[in-house]
Design a protein around this motif. Structure first.
Motif, PDB file in Angstrom:
ATOM      1  N   ASP A 131       0.693  -1.263  -0.084  1.00 42.21           N
ATOM      2  CA  ASP A 131       0.168  -0.149   0.049  1.00 42.21           C
ATOM      3  C   ASP A 131       1.038   1.090  -0.094  1.00 42.21           C
ATOM      4  OD1 ASP A 131       0.649   0.360   2.730  1.00 42.21           O
ATOM      5  OD2 ASP A 131      -0.985  -0.529   3.489  1.00 42.21           O
ATOM      6  N   GLU A 132       0.088   2.306  -0.065  1.00 39.40           N
ATOM      7  CA  GLU A 132       1.127   3.606   0.006  1.00 39.40           C
ATOM      8  C   GLU A 132       2.093   3.784   0.956  1.00 39.40           C
ATOM      9  OE1 GLU A 132       2.091   6.841  -2.115  1.00 39.40           O
ATOM     10  OE2 GLU A 132       0.737   5.607  -2.931  1.00 39.40           O
ATOM     11  N   ALA A 133       1.365   3.620   2.354  1.00 40.60           N
ATOM     12  CA  ALA A 133       2.095   3.766   3.548  1.00 40.60           C
ATOM     13  C   ALA A 133       3.506   2.663   3.435  1.00 40.60           C
ATOM     14  CB  ALA A 133       1.380   3.243   4.835  1.00 40.60           C
ATOM     15  N   GLU A 134       3.158   1.730   3.023  1.00 42.45           N
ATOM     16  CA  GLU A 134       4.504   0.764   3.021  1.00 42.45           C
ATOM     17  C   GLU A 134       5.534   1.228   1.779  1.00 42.45           C
ATOM     18  OE1 GLU A 134       4.823  -3.498   1.305  1.00 42.45           O
ATOM     19  OE2 GLU A 134       4.555  -3.733   3.564  1.00 42.45           O
ATOM     20  N   LEU A 135       4.946   1.859   0.710  1.00 44.12           N
ATOM     21  CA  LEU A 135       5.675   2.353  -0.300  1.00 44.12           C
ATOM     22  C   LEU A 135       6.577   3.451   0.171  1.00 44.12           C
ATOM     23  CD1 LEU A 135       6.320   2.448  -3.392  1.00 44.12           C
ATOM     24  CD2 LEU A 135       4.393   3.990  -3.640  1.00 44.12           C
ATOM     25  N   GLN A 136       6.076   4.347   0.901  1.00 39.42           N
ATOM     26  CA  GLN A 136       6.632   5.632   1.297  1.00 39.42           C
ATOM     27  C   GLN A 136       7.981   5.084   2.218  1.00 39.42           C
ATOM     28  OE1 GLN A 136       5.791   9.194   1.561  1.00 39.42           O
ATOM     29  NE2 GLN A 136       4.366   9.055   0.122  1.00 39.42           N
ATOM     30  N   GLN A 137       7.745   4.329   3.258  1.00 39.28           N
ATOM     31  CA  GLN A 137       8.655   3.523   4.198  1.00 39.28           C
ATOM     32  C   GLN A 137       9.841   2.753   2.962  1.00 39.28           C
ATOM     33  OE1 GLN A 137       8.971   4.139   7.352  1.00 39.28           O
ATOM     34  NE2 GLN A 137      11.068   3.555   7.012  1.00 39.28           N
ATOM     35  N   LEU A 138       9.298   1.808   2.081  1.00 44.31           N
ATOM     36  CA  LEU A 138      10.345   1.479   1.306  1.00 44.31           C
ATOM     37  C   LEU A 138      11.224   2.370   0.426  1.00 44.31           C
ATOM     38  CD1 LEU A 138      11.162  -1.351  -0.284  1.00 44.31           C
ATOM     39  CD2 LEU A 138       9.396  -0.876  -1.763  1.00 44.31           C
ATOM     40  N   ALA A 139      10.598   3.337  -0.038  1.00 41.20           N
ATOM     41  CA  ALA A 139      11.123   4.468  -0.998  1.00 41.20           C
ATOM     42  C   ALA A 139      12.122   5.183   0.148  1.00 41.20           C
ATOM     43  CB  ALA A 139      10.420   5.479  -1.380  1.00 41.20           C
ATOM     44  N   PHE A 140      11.813   5.486   1.215  1.00 42.82           N
ATOM     45  CA  PHE A 140      12.719   6.113   2.182  1.00 42.82           C
ATOM     46  C   PHE A 140      14.050   5.193   2.608  1.00 42.82           C
ATOM     47  CE2 PHE A 140      14.328   6.615   6.840  1.00 42.82           C
ATOM     48  CZ  PHE A 140      14.513   7.985   6.678  1.00 42.82           C
ATOM     49  N   ASN A 141      13.315   4.067   2.847  1.00 40.64           N
ATOM     50  CA  ASN A 141      14.851   2.734   3.132  1.00 40.64           C
ATOM     51  C   ASN A 141      15.697   2.813   1.928  1.00 40.64           C
ATOM     52  OD1 ASN A 141      13.834   2.540   5.794  1.00 40.64           O
ATOM     53  ND2 ASN A 141      12.708   0.901   5.493  1.00 40.64           N
ATOM     54  N   LEU A 142      15.273   2.455   0.573  1.00 39.83           N
ATOM     55  CA  LEU A 142      16.035   2.179  -0.451  1.00 39.83           C
ATOM     56  C   LEU A 142      16.918   3.537  -0.693  1.00 39.83           C
ATOM     57  CD1 LEU A 142      13.569   0.481  -2.587  1.00 39.83           C
ATOM     58  CD2 LEU A 142      15.698  -0.475  -1.860  1.00 39.83           C
ATOM     59  N   GLU A 143      16.341   4.820  -0.318  1.00 42.26           N
ATOM     60  CA  GLU A 143      16.909   6.100  -0.685  1.00 42.26           C
ATOM     61  C   GLU A 143      18.318   5.956   0.257  1.00 42.26           C
ATOM     62  OE1 GLU A 143      15.553  10.703  -1.074  1.00 42.26           O
ATOM     63  OE2 GLU A 143      14.815   9.378   0.569  1.00 42.26           O
ATOM     64  N   LYS A 144      18.073   5.411   1.505  1.00 42.14           N
ATOM     65  CA  LYS A 144      19.275   5.781   2.346  1.00 42.14           C
ATOM     66  C   LYS A 144      20.377   4.483   2.111  1.00 42.14           C
ATOM     67  CE  LYS A 144      17.559   9.082   4.556  1.00 42.14           C
ATOM     68  NZ  LYS A 144      17.996  10.277   3.940  1.00 42.14           N
ATOM     69  N   ILE A 145      19.747   3.218   1.846  1.00 41.77           N
ATOM     70  CA  ILE A 145      20.683   2.099   1.670  1.00 41.77           C
ATOM     71  C   ILE A 145      21.591   2.391   0.249  1.00 41.77           C
ATOM     72  CG2 ILE A 145      20.505  -0.325   0.874  1.00 41.77           C
ATOM     73  CD1 ILE A 145      17.943  -0.455   2.720  1.00 41.77           C
TER      74      ILE A 145
END
Length: 60
Positions: free
Chosen positions: A26-40
């Motif tokens: 969902d959109e909430a999980e997408l936001q968290q996923l994008a944030f984590n990938l951005e850092k990694i």
């Protein structure tokens, strides 16, 4: 020149191409996923359209 390193999308959205694709439920999980990938990946996350992020390396 910027390079797309990955794409993150909500499940059900059709995407193809040469970059790795990550799916969120969902959109909430997408936001968290994008944030984590951005850092990694040490890249920038950009909303391409609702439900779709591209992760871009602007360093060239």
């Amino acid at each position: 020149m910027a390079t797309i390193k990955a794409v993150a999308v909500v499940e059900g959205i059709k995407v193809d191409g040469g970059a790795p694709i990550f799916y969120a439920k969902d959109e909430a999980e997408l936001q968290q996923l994008a944030f984590n990938l951005e850092k990694i990946l040490d890249v920038n996350a950009h909303v391409l359209k609702p439900g779709t992020f591209i992760l871009v390396d602007h360093k060239g």
